[in-house]
Design an enzyme around this catalytic site. Structure first.
Site, PDB file in Angstrom:
ATOM      1  N   HIS A 272      -0.169 -12.079   1.585  1.00  0.00           N
ATOM      2  CA  HIS A 272      -1.166 -11.308   0.846  1.00  0.00           C
ATOM      3  C   HIS A 272      -1.773 -12.114  -0.305  1.00  0.00           C
ATOM      4  O   HIS A 272      -2.974 -12.062  -0.549  1.00  0.00           O
ATOM      5  CB  HIS A 272      -0.509 -10.030   0.313  1.00  0.00           C
TER       6      HIS A 272
ATOM      7  N   GLY B 100     -18.535  -3.647   0.210  1.00  0.00           N
ATOM      8  CA  GLY B 100     -18.541  -3.839  -1.241  1.00  0.00           C
ATOM      9  C   GLY B 100     -17.722  -2.812  -1.991  1.00  0.00           C
ATOM     10  O   GLY B 100     -18.089  -2.377  -3.067  1.00  0.00           O
ATOM     11  N   ARG B 101     -16.590  -2.393  -1.397  1.00  0.00           N
ATOM     12  CA  ARG B 101     -15.712  -1.359  -1.974  1.00  0.00           C
ATOM     13  C   ARG B 101     -16.483  -0.062  -2.225  1.00  0.00           C
ATOM     14  O   ARG B 101     -16.262   0.633  -3.198  1.00  0.00           O
ATOM     15  CB  ARG B 101     -15.042  -1.850  -3.255  1.00  0.00           C
ATOM     16  N   GLY B 102     -17.403   0.217  -1.325  1.00  0.00           N
ATOM     17  CA  GLY B 102     -18.156   1.468  -1.416  1.00  0.00           C
ATOM     18  C   GLY B 102     -19.542   1.323  -1.993  1.00  0.00           C
ATOM     19  O   GLY B 102     -20.368   2.232  -1.854  1.00  0.00           O
TER      20      GLY B 102
ATOM     21  N   TYR C  45       0.852  -1.187   0.000  1.00  0.00           N
ATOM     22  CA  TYR C  45       0.000   0.000   0.000  1.00  0.00           C
ATOM     23  C   TYR C  45       0.890   1.241   0.000  1.00  0.00           C
ATOM     24  O   TYR C  45       1.597   1.521   0.939  1.00  0.00           O
ATOM     25  CB  TYR C  45      -0.921   0.024   1.216  1.00  0.00           C
TER      26      TYR C  45
END
Length: 324
Positions: free
Chosen positions: A122, A204-206, A54
């Protein structure tokens, strides 16, 4: 508090995903992000989720700055395995033992800590036997550099093999009202083995905020523009699913976000969602979901409104790198 795995750490009901504080979802502000992390700790959130990729690397440094003086109040979960090129794009996956060790040393340095609470693979490297990767991870635990081990986006078979080398405290994958694939096979296996589950993208990723109904709602550099579920044809369908859930939330007098997170929390005490935010207001709304208890009748309605497979489009453009 919820325990991740039979002998794993006790974590808050809800964690904080820190990815968007350094990349992926448009602009960010380090000072606001640190204020958000401090407020999360004040509210009792003790699980901070990051990864070396990240930024890359800068998110770990941000977490390190944020927890100085408060290290004993948090559990830091970071990840290794996704390798990025000079342009910031993921160019491969690496699970070789020597890479595991060097990645851990890098994360410890950037975080400014002596031990990583939860160290997570990951992505699984299909070219390296999982036993070799986890043998190296077990050595890090024995050396006191890592406390607990986890893996992200791994198949049940791979989880079993890793768990045979060293206990897996948690498996992390996407899970929400619009992404229920883990229910079919993964969650039953984890429960049989006594392994916890960390749900990333529990909103839901926004999508489950109700604020994304068209591609124009995303900034030009938002990585969701590359995801199948956010393309014009699929987004129209998925926004329709979300709208039906929002109507139920309205009838219950709660926000769509709070209802969606409360649903994830209701799926089992072995599940810990880690919604990401860089906003104080949204953080407080997310944490408030822990106080919302849904009735069996309300959960049944949600099952009807958002059954498994309700979302159009895959989670990633290339699914070959997940559930290996």
């Amino acid at each position: 508090m919820r325990r991740l795995g039979r002998e794993g750490p006790l974590v808050s009901d809800i964690g904080l995903g820190c990815m968007g504080m350094s990349q992926f979802y448009g602009a960010w502000d380090d000072a606001e992000s640190i204020r958000t992390i401090h407020r999360a700790i004040d509210l009792g959130v003790n699980l901070l989720d990051t990864a070396d990729m990240y930024g890359p690397y800068t998110n770990e440094e941000l977490i390190g700055r944020a927890v100085r003086g408060r290290r004993d109040q948090v559990l830091i979960a970071t990840k290794f395995g996704n390798v990025k090129g000079p342009d910031g794009r993921v160019i491969g996956v690496n699970g070789r033992p020597e890479y595991v060790r060097s990645s851990c040393e890098g994360s410890l340095r950037r975080l400014g800590v002596e031990v990583i609470d939860i160290y997570c693979q990951h992505r699984v490297d299909p070219s390296v036997p999982i036993e070799e990767t986890w043998g190296a991870l077990a050595e890090l635990v024995a050396e006191g550099k890592v406390r607990h081990l986890a893996v992200s986006e791994a198949s049940p078979r791979t989880v079993r093999r890793a768990h045979a080398v060293h206990p897996v405290c948690a498996v992390q994958t996407e899970y929400s009202l619009v992404s229920r694939d883990p229910e079919e096979e993964l969650l039953p296996v984890l429960r049989s083995l006594g392994i916890g589950f960390v749900a990333y993208a529990p909103l839901g990723r926004g999508l489950l905020t109700g604020r994304i109904t068209a591609a124009d709602d995303l900034t030009g550099d938002d990585f969701r523009r590359t995801l199948p579920r956010f393309q014009p044809d699929t987004l129209s369908h998925n926004a329709g699913v979300v709208e039906r859930i929002a109507l139920l939330a309205g009838s219950l007098g709660v926000s769509l976000t709070r209802l969606s997170l409360a649903w994830v929390l209701a799926q089992g005490f072995d599940i810990v969602p880690i919604p990401g935010t860089k906003s104080l207001a949204r953080l407080e709304e997310n944490v408030a979901a822990t106080l919302l208890e849904l009735s069996p009748a309300e959960l049944a309605i949600l099952d009807d409104l958002a059954p498994p497979g309700c979302a159009a489009g895959d989670r990633y453009p290339d699914m070959s790198g997940v559930n290996v």
